[in-house]
Write a protein that holds these residues in place. Sequence first.
Motif, PDB file in Angstrom:
ATOM      1  N   PRO A   1       0.900  -1.111   0.083  1.00 42.36           N
ATOM      2  CA  PRO A   1       0.070  -0.162   0.109  1.00 42.36           C
ATOM      3  C   PRO A   1       0.997   1.106   0.146  1.00 42.36           C
ATOM      4  N   THR A   2       0.512   2.295  -0.832  1.00 38.00           N
ATOM      5  CA  THR A   2       1.098   3.573  -1.039  1.00 38.00           C
ATOM      6  C   THR A   2       0.453   4.622  -1.465  1.00 38.00           C
ATOM      7  N   LEU A   3       0.653   5.735  -1.379  1.00 34.16           N
ATOM      8  CA  LEU A   3      -0.388   6.744  -1.474  1.00 34.16           C
ATOM      9  C   LEU A   3      -0.699   6.912  -2.978  1.00 34.16           C
ATOM     10  N   GLY A   4       0.052   6.273  -4.043  1.00 35.67           N
ATOM     11  CA  GLY A   4      -0.551   6.166  -5.271  1.00 35.67           C
ATOM     12  C   GLY A   4      -1.692   4.930  -5.297  1.00 35.67           C
ATOM     13  N   VAL A   5      -1.200   4.033  -4.643  1.00 38.85           N
ATOM     14  CA  VAL A   5      -2.260   2.882  -4.609  1.00 38.85           C
ATOM     15  C   VAL A   5      -3.652   3.155  -3.950  1.00 38.85           C
ATOM     16  N   THR A   6      -3.367   3.961  -2.895  1.00 38.13           N
ATOM     17  CA  THR A   6      -4.563   4.260  -2.512  1.00 38.13           C
ATOM     18  C   THR A   6      -5.514   5.603  -3.304  1.00 38.13           C
ATOM     19  N   ILE A   7      -4.950   6.514  -3.746  1.00 35.63           N
ATOM     20  CA  ILE A   7      -5.365   7.311  -4.734  1.00 35.63           C
ATOM     21  C   ILE A   7      -6.087   6.645  -6.088  1.00 35.63           C
ATOM     22  N   GLY A   8      -5.491   5.639  -6.628  1.00 35.58           N
ATOM     23  CA  GLY A   8      -6.014   4.750  -7.348  1.00 35.58           C
ATOM     24  C   GLY A   8      -7.428   3.979  -6.956  1.00 35.58           C
ATOM     25  N   TYR A   9      -7.211   3.411  -5.643  1.00 34.48           N
ATOM     26  CA  TYR A   9      -8.466   2.914  -5.093  1.00 34.48           C
ATOM     27  C   TYR A   9      -9.727   3.989  -4.873  1.00 34.48           C
TER      28      TYR A   9
END
Length: 232
Positions: free
Chosen positions: A137-145
Motif C-alpha cells: 500500500p502506497t499513496l499512489g495505490v490509495t489514490i487509485g482505489y
Amino acid sequence: MFAEKMLEIDPAIKLIASGASIEEMTVTENSFRTSGKVIPEYDSETDWTGGMLRNANNISYMSEHFYCSVTERFDLEKVAYVTVEEPLEDWTRRPANRIKSKAEHYQEYHKRIPGSEKIPVYLDEWAYYTNWVHPTPTLGVTIGYARGLNEIIRNSDLIKMVGFTFATSCLSFNDTEAAYNTTGLLFKLYQSQLGTIPVEIKGNAPQPQPKWYQLEEINQKKMLVEIHILWM
C-alpha cells in the motif's frame, strides 16, 4: 438446468452469473485465443457477458472482475502485457478507467439486448496486483482505489454490489499485531464519512489524453472500446 432446480427449491434466492465483458475478454487474451481477434465483436462467440445476458434465464446479477497490473499495461498490437512506466496521473486512473469501460459496454448491451437493463452488476473482484499478489500500500495505490470507488459510485445505477479483493489486503500485520494500512483507512473513511446516497453530478469536462494512446487507424465502431483498453 441447475438454476431452474435451485429456484424450484427456493424461489427467493438471487442467482449471480459469471460475466466477462469486452475489455475483460481482451486483456485476458481469451478473445484472441478463441477467435483470433484481439477485441471481440458484440454478440460474437467471444462476447461472454453479451452471450450470458442474451441467452441465460433467471439471472439476478451479472458478476464482473478486473485487475490492474502495477508495472505492466496490455498492448493491443503484441496481444500481451508489457512493462511500462506511466505518469502517476495515468497510473492512478487505471481502476476508474476499467470501471467506466465496463459501464459503457453495459450501456451498449442495454441497447442491443431487451431486458438486460434489469440485470445489475456485482463487481465482486477488483484491485491492483503485482505478480498476482497485492502491491505494498502506497499513496499512489490509495489514490487509485479512491478514483475507482468514485467511478463505482458514479455508476451505482448499474453496479449494485462491490467486493474488493480482499479483506486482509486492508491490513498490515505481523504475528502479534494488526492495523489498517492506507487501503483499509480509505475504505474506513468512505464508510464512516460519505453516507449511502450518491449525489449525481453532471458534466463533460475534457480529460487529459493517456500517454499510451498511440493507435492512429481505429475502426470508428471500435474507438470507444480501444481507447479504454489502452488505458488499462
